[in-house]
Design a protein around this motif. Structure first.
Motif, PDB file in Angstrom:
ATOM      1  N   TYR A 298       0.813  -1.221   0.000  1.00 17.02           N
ATOM      2  CA  TYR A 298       0.000   0.000   0.000  1.00 17.02           C
ATOM      3  C   TYR A 298       0.842   1.265   0.000  1.00 17.02           C
ATOM      4  O   TYR A 298       0.390   2.318  -0.443  1.00 17.02           O
ATOM      5  CB  TYR A 298      -0.964   0.005   1.190  1.00 17.02           C
ATOM      6  CG  TYR A 298      -0.304   0.150   2.548  1.00 17.02           C
ATOM      7  CD1 TYR A 298      -0.010   1.406   3.075  1.00 17.02           C
ATOM      8  CD2 TYR A 298       0.000  -0.971   3.305  1.00 17.02           C
ATOM      9  CE1 TYR A 298       0.588   1.527   4.322  1.00 17.02           C
ATOM     10  CE2 TYR A 298       0.599  -0.862   4.545  1.00 17.02           C
ATOM     11  CZ  TYR A 298       0.900   0.397   5.049  1.00 17.02           C
ATOM     12  OH  TYR A 298       1.491   0.521   6.281  1.00 17.02           O
ATOM     13  N   ARG A 304       1.325  -0.367  -5.672  1.00 15.20           N
ATOM     14  CA  ARG A 304       0.081   0.253  -6.138  1.00 15.20           C
ATOM     15  C   ARG A 304      -0.227  -0.097  -7.586  1.00 15.20           C
ATOM     16  O   ARG A 304      -1.397  -0.334  -7.937  1.00 15.20           O
ATOM     17  CB  ARG A 304       0.152   1.768  -5.932  1.00 15.20           C
ATOM     18  CG  ARG A 304       0.033   2.123  -4.457  1.00 15.20           C
ATOM     19  CD  ARG A 304      -0.098   3.592  -4.201  1.00 15.20           C
ATOM     20  NE  ARG A 304      -0.101   3.837  -2.753  1.00 15.20           N
ATOM     21  CZ  ARG A 304      -0.028   5.042  -2.204  1.00 15.20           C
ATOM     22  NH1 ARG A 304       0.062   6.128  -2.971  1.00 15.20           N
ATOM     23  NH2 ARG A 304      -0.044   5.175  -0.892  1.00 15.20           N
ATOM     24  N   ILE A 319      -7.974  -4.417  -0.627  1.00 14.31           N
ATOM     25  CA  ILE A 319      -7.948  -3.172   0.149  1.00 14.31           C
ATOM     26  C   ILE A 319      -8.586  -3.388   1.515  1.00 14.31           C
ATOM     27  O   ILE A 319      -8.095  -2.886   2.541  1.00 14.31           O
ATOM     28  CB  ILE A 319      -8.666  -2.046  -0.626  1.00 14.31           C
ATOM     29  CG1 ILE A 319      -7.842  -1.649  -1.859  1.00 14.31           C
ATOM     30  CG2 ILE A 319      -8.862  -0.814   0.267  1.00 14.31           C
ATOM     31  CD1 ILE A 319      -8.555  -0.656  -2.760  1.00 14.31           C
ATOM     32  N   PRO A 324      -3.312  -0.439   6.889  1.00 10.69           N
ATOM     33  CA  PRO A 324      -2.222   0.512   6.656  1.00 10.69           C
ATOM     34  C   PRO A 324      -1.843   1.275   7.918  1.00 10.69           C
ATOM     35  O   PRO A 324      -2.700   1.694   8.707  1.00 10.69           O
ATOM     36  CB  PRO A 324      -2.800   1.447   5.585  1.00 10.69           C
ATOM     37  CG  PRO A 324      -4.283   1.304   5.702  1.00 10.69           C
ATOM     38  CD  PRO A 324      -4.532  -0.092   6.130  1.00 10.69           C
ATOM     39  N   LEU A 338      -6.766   5.141  -0.380  1.00 13.98           N
ATOM     40  CA  LEU A 338      -5.987   4.121  -1.093  1.00 13.98           C
ATOM     41  C   LEU A 338      -6.726   3.616  -2.329  1.00 13.98           C
ATOM     42  O   LEU A 338      -6.127   3.413  -3.382  1.00 13.98           O
ATOM     43  CB  LEU A 338      -5.677   2.955  -0.159  1.00 13.98           C
ATOM     44  CG  LEU A 338      -4.554   3.174   0.850  1.00 13.98           C
ATOM     45  CD1 LEU A 338      -4.489   2.017   1.835  1.00 13.98           C
ATOM     46  CD2 LEU A 338      -3.224   3.321   0.121  1.00 13.98           C
TER      47      LEU A 338
END
Length: 424
Positions: A298, A304, A319, A324, A338
């Motif tokens: 992340y 990414r 996700i 994170p 994100l």
């Protein structure tokens, strides 16, 4: 963003591209039958991931009558123009490369965006040069202007054994010299021509070529000898052992030397990226990065672009599993933020991460795709954030980074033709 090109190995519908029209001028009835069957089985072109699928309500871009008329015009003109058939905003011009009998064996195609050239402008700008290059390629393939020229001599190693000692197998060297000589002339060589080209005596050449023929590496057609497809095994034996890291390393080194910053290749491993190859200059991070290093996907540019390539449902699921943490004050920790960052990476084809993994570190990455278009890895350039804005890095580094990824993809397509390449 519409890509101005396609990757090696991409398939395009013949009726939607200029190259298809040019090549179709040489189709036989059975090829047309196969084309009709493909159209009937896939009316929306959904099996062509490199081009936008057509809408169900839209009429065909080319009926059979339209395509026949287009190919007839291409045959008469010697070129074909595709004005936004293959994709919106793209025009393409194609010319054939012909064999000595005048049949098209391949096509040269040039693409441009409509913001730069109309179809007529592209033809005026490029056609003459393309036709000249097509003649050069045909000459290289069929030697039409070199038929009288003798192929360059290959080393015979006739006197190498006294110099190199008893471990040197002169018979093997002569066999390779004979085999190499055959590959230097399209259409093969007679025994006399092969002897001259290899520097061997006529009897030695004959023994070597007959032996190679019995082993399946040489074919005899009348009086001429030429390499058989089995010689490809000699190369594919090496290709089958290559990994993605092996393929990428030379290109990463070239990229690092060009931009004078460290370049790396990584693959997605769950919620992390794992480095598999690297070409380092000065270390700009506090941690030394080596192949095998894992970092949270992340917070990295490579992570990414790899997460962004996942199918949307898988991307959302991934996700949701992330937790994170704020590695720096700039790290994105909101799942919504994100998700938006991954959407941007998917749209733009690159990701730029600014001081999210480590203070002072900027990283730019693009995906590396296999023959099917799936991102199997990502290549990045890491540099100090410095006073220059991110836009400066995009202008200075992104073209070279994309060119590096394209070269890796091209080599990967060749290496994976016989068997999948190990990416991990």
């Amino acid at each position: 963003m519409i890509p101005l090109g396609f990757r090696v190995g991409d398939l395009l519908p013949s009726e939607r591209c200029a190259a298809g029209a040019v090549l179709a001028t040489g189709w036989q009835p059975d090829t047309y039958d196969a084309w009709r069957a493909r159209r009937a089985a896939d009316p929306l072109d959904e099996n062509f991931p490199a081009v936008p699928a057509r809408r169900a309500a839209a009429p065909p871009d080319r009926t059979e009558a339209d395509f026949a008329a287009w190919t007839a015009a291409a045959d008469a003109d010697g070129w074909a123009l595709d004005d936004q058939l293959v994709a919106p905003g793209l025009v393409a011009l194609a010319v054939p490369v012909r064999d000595p009998d005048g049949r098209p064996v391949c096509a040269i195609s040039v693409l441009a965006h409509t913001s730069r050239h109309s179809g007529d402008e592209l033809r005026e700008h490029a056609l003459a040069t393309m036709e000249e290059e097509a003649l050069h390629i045909a000459d290289e393939l069929y030697g039409t202007s070199k038929a009288a020229a003798a192929p360059p001599a290959a080393p015979a190693y006739a006197d190498a054994k006294p110099e190199l000692g008893p471990s040197f197998l002169q018979a093997l060297a002569r066999g390779l010299a004979a085999l190499t000589a055959l590959g230097r002339q399209h259409g093969g060589l007679t025994l006399a021509e092969a002897a001259e080209a290899s520097g061997l005596s006529y009897p030695s050449t004959r023994r070597n070529l007959l032996t190679l023929s019995q082993l399946g590496y040489v074919e005899q057609r009348g009086r001429r000898f030429l390499p058989s497809p089995r010689v490809l095994e000699l190369g594919y034996a090496r290709l089958s052992t290559l990994t993605l890291a092996d393929i990428a390393q030379l290109h990463l080194t070239e990229l690092a030397g060009l931009v004078r910053e460290s370049a790396s290749l990584a693959v997605l491993d769950g919620a992390e990226v794992r480095y598999v190859a690297r070409a380092a200059t000065e270390q700009i991070t506090s941690a030394r990065i080596t192949p095998g290093t894992r970092l949270p996907a992340y917070a990295t540019s490579m992570g990414r672009v790899l997460l962004a390539d996942l199918p949307e449902a898988d991307r959302l699921e991934q996700i949701q599993t992330l937790r994170p943490q704020a590695l720096t004050p700039h790290t994105l920790t909101s799942l919504d933020a994100l998700a938006a960052a991954l959407d941007r990476a998917a749209e733009k084809g690159y990701a730029l991460v600014e001081q999210e993994l480590e203070a002072g570190l900027r990283s730019l990455a693009v995906p590396v795709r296999d023959r099917s278009g799936r991102a199997v890895g990502a290549v990045n350039v890491a540099l100090h954030a410095g006073p220059e804005p991110p836009e400066h890095t995009l202008d200075a580094v992104l073209p070279a980074l994309r060119a590096c990824a394209a070269r890796i993809e091209s080599d990967l397509a060749v290496a994976s033709a016989g068997a999948p390449v190990q990416t991990g």
